[in-house]
Design a protein around this motif. Sequence first.
Motif, mmCIF file in Angstrom:
data_model
loop_
_atom_site.group_PDB
_atom_site.id
_atom_site.type_symbol
_atom_site.label_atom_id
_atom_site.label_comp_id
_atom_site.label_asym_id
_atom_site.label_seq_id
_atom_site.Cartn_x
_atom_site.Cartn_y
_atom_site.Cartn_z
ATOM 1 N N ASN A 173 0.836 -1.190 0.000
ATOM 2 C CA ASN A 173 0.000 0.000 0.000
ATOM 3 C C ASN A 173 0.874 1.245 0.000
ATOM 4 O OD1 ASN A 173 -2.738 -0.800 -0.070
ATOM 5 N ND2 ASN A 173 -2.520 -1.606 2.008
ATOM 6 N N PRO A 174 0.340 2.341 -0.516
ATOM 7 C CA PRO A 174 1.164 3.552 -0.620
ATOM 8 C C PRO A 174 1.346 4.258 0.713
ATOM 9 C CG PRO A 174 -1.028 3.962 -1.485
ATOM 10 C CD PRO A 174 -0.980 2.511 -1.148
ATOM 11 N N GLN A 213 -1.996 -3.544 -9.393
ATOM 12 C CA GLN A 213 -1.022 -2.925 -8.503
ATOM 13 C C GLN A 213 0.135 -2.328 -9.297
ATOM 14 O OE1 GLN A 213 0.624 -5.611 -5.614
ATOM 15 N NE2 GLN A 213 0.678 -4.024 -4.044
ATOM 16 N N MET A 257 -3.819 3.688 -4.959
ATOM 17 C CA MET A 257 -4.665 2.493 -4.819
ATOM 18 C C MET A 257 -4.412 1.890 -3.444
ATOM 19 S SD MET A 257 -4.891 -1.069 -4.986
ATOM 20 C CE MET A 257 -3.470 -1.754 -5.818
ATOM 21 N N GLU A 258 -5.485 1.620 -2.719
ATOM 22 C CA GLU A 258 -5.346 0.967 -1.419
ATOM 23 C C GLU A 258 -6.147 -0.323 -1.431
ATOM 24 O OE1 GLU A 258 -6.280 3.255 2.049
ATOM 25 O OE2 GLU A 258 -6.103 1.509 3.362
ATOM 26 N N PHE A 259 -5.535 -1.363 -0.886
ATOM 27 C CA PHE A 259 -6.224 -2.651 -0.829
ATOM 28 C C PHE A 259 -6.053 -3.246 0.554
ATOM 29 C CE2 PHE A 259 -2.652 -5.553 -0.616
ATOM 30 C CZ PHE A 259 -1.614 -4.737 -1.025
ATOM 31 N N TYR A 314 -12.925 5.988 -2.512
ATOM 32 C CA TYR A 314 -13.005 4.795 -1.676
ATOM 33 C C TYR A 314 -14.405 4.191 -1.730
ATOM 34 C CZ TYR A 314 -8.430 5.093 0.482
ATOM 35 O OH TYR A 314 -7.081 5.065 0.700
#
Lengths: 303, 300
Positions: free
Chosen positions: A91-92, B216, B226-228, B246
């Motif tokens: 994740n960033p 990704q 991008m968040e996962f 989101y």
Amino acid sequence: MANRDTFSGLHPLVNFLYFGLVLLFGMCFMHPACLIISLASAVAYNIYLNGRRAVRFQLMFVLPMLLLAAVLNPAFNHQGATILTYLPSGNPLTLESILYGLAAAVMLCAVVTWFGCYNAVMTSDKFVYLFGRVIPALSLVLSMTLRFVPKFTAQLKVVTEAQQCIGRSTSDGTLLQRLKNAVTITSIMLTWALENAIETADSMKSRGYGLPGRTAFSIYRFDDRDRAALLWLGFCGFFICCGWLAGGVSFRYYPTVVCAPATPLNICFFAVYLALCLTPLLLNIKEDLVWTKLRREGSEANV
Amino acid sequence: MWQKHKTKIIAICAVLIVLAGAFWYGGSAPGLQGWTAADNTKTDNPVTAPDPAQATQTAEQNGKTQQAEQGEPQEQDKPDDATAKPEQPAAKPQDNLTPAEKVAAAAEIAGAAGQAAPGSESYSKEQGMQIDPATGKDQYNTDPVPEGKPLPVEPENAVITDEAYTCTMSISCASILEHMDWLADGKAELVPEDGVILAPTEVTFYGGESVFNVLQRVCKQNKIHMEFMNTPMYNSAYIEGIHNLYEFDCGELSGWMYSVNDWFPNYGCSRYQLSDGDVICWEYTCDLGVDVNGFYSTGA
């Protein structure tokens, strides 16, 4: 008990209103300027009140908490438009999450420090004086609860020393023996706490606490000084609330950092906020100056 | 009487006022405020349905194993209704509908689109999917996949080779454009005018890679946020947000969904193994997939 400072000598209502305002604003404002004002004033006032103990508390407890809270947010929150790098999880790591983490950490520390000041200024007799008639049961429970921890610690020390004298120390012997002694002390403490609570309640009841028509002695008088302070706090609170509603102290962290423009009016809000937070310190410093001046004049007159 | 119980009566009134205020407020989602649920003309009621991107997996838990029990693919019940879809593209919720009815209505609209090929248990078993006879699902709560569609491949079993292939990927949030009033505060500036976050792009991938791997990498390369979150229960990554948009940012039924070759898989993106020439579309839905024609993948 002697008052710690001039501000503590004001009417409990003024004290309580001040802490109500600074805690409310401290918990609600996320603007960096507000946070810095809040933290700096809280630390300064706490050091003025508690001296070396406060410095130790700030360094040993508040500073690590600040760092921990600042690190935790970017580790779990990945919102924000400015990507700095990627964490091992994939994740960033974003600039916005770091800033938000810092802001949240500063707020947490400021509030903890404000409560340190609150405890020094708002003693339980002041609290009971303010709320004893409005909400007798609740204010009694609150002041007893707040009082409980220091009282319990003191009693624990007494009991531990007594047990040590008869050879039941928690620091000697086998692990099992030490555990046994510790359990004995815990059980003594529990019994004491329950008994103490019942005794206090009985004592209060027999003295007619909370009954209608019961008067209570208090040394607090509401004089002109208090009226002026109350007016000043009311003005500050009203002015800052207006600024709050007008969006002058708004600050957005996600997804991009957006700050309220630094118009003269908005800067006024910050200035009033600073003045509000520093009110007790300014009062104290003024009194200190007057006192030293008087003493000097007195000693000169003697000569 | 009044003197004696004054505080009690005032306290009771205060509690009642607070409760009434909370009832009126309803929730943070748009349009929930009001005294009756029927007042909401244009928004979603809180539905106990899962969030869409995960809905590819979760909605199947609603005890609906009908498709699995029937085994063979069935004809669409109402082929005539296929024309009904363009008239009600976003399943605009009507008045006086309970949340369950809305989901049912959405299912009807989306199902009538003719895309919802039901899962085929015999096909899935033939291809090697381990289906638990008690639940009719595999170990990660996935219903059988429709005939002709690829089966989920667990990411830990995937073998990444050196052979390079290409696929096409796009990311779009066009459905938000129709519901800008639902969008959370401060997010409007993130939505591009045409809703395209990433135009269809040719991407190189290596044999055995999943949709998630490609997403990704593409997001990193194009500097798209991008968040996962990894969800062990479904053995897949769950995409919480792309481009800072989101899940739940645009109503309570919003989130990210993906389709490969115009099929919205009923399992997570880490388990979809790509093959050469696949076309991946990541789409933001405001309506549990109905507005992107992917409602069937929720299994509801």
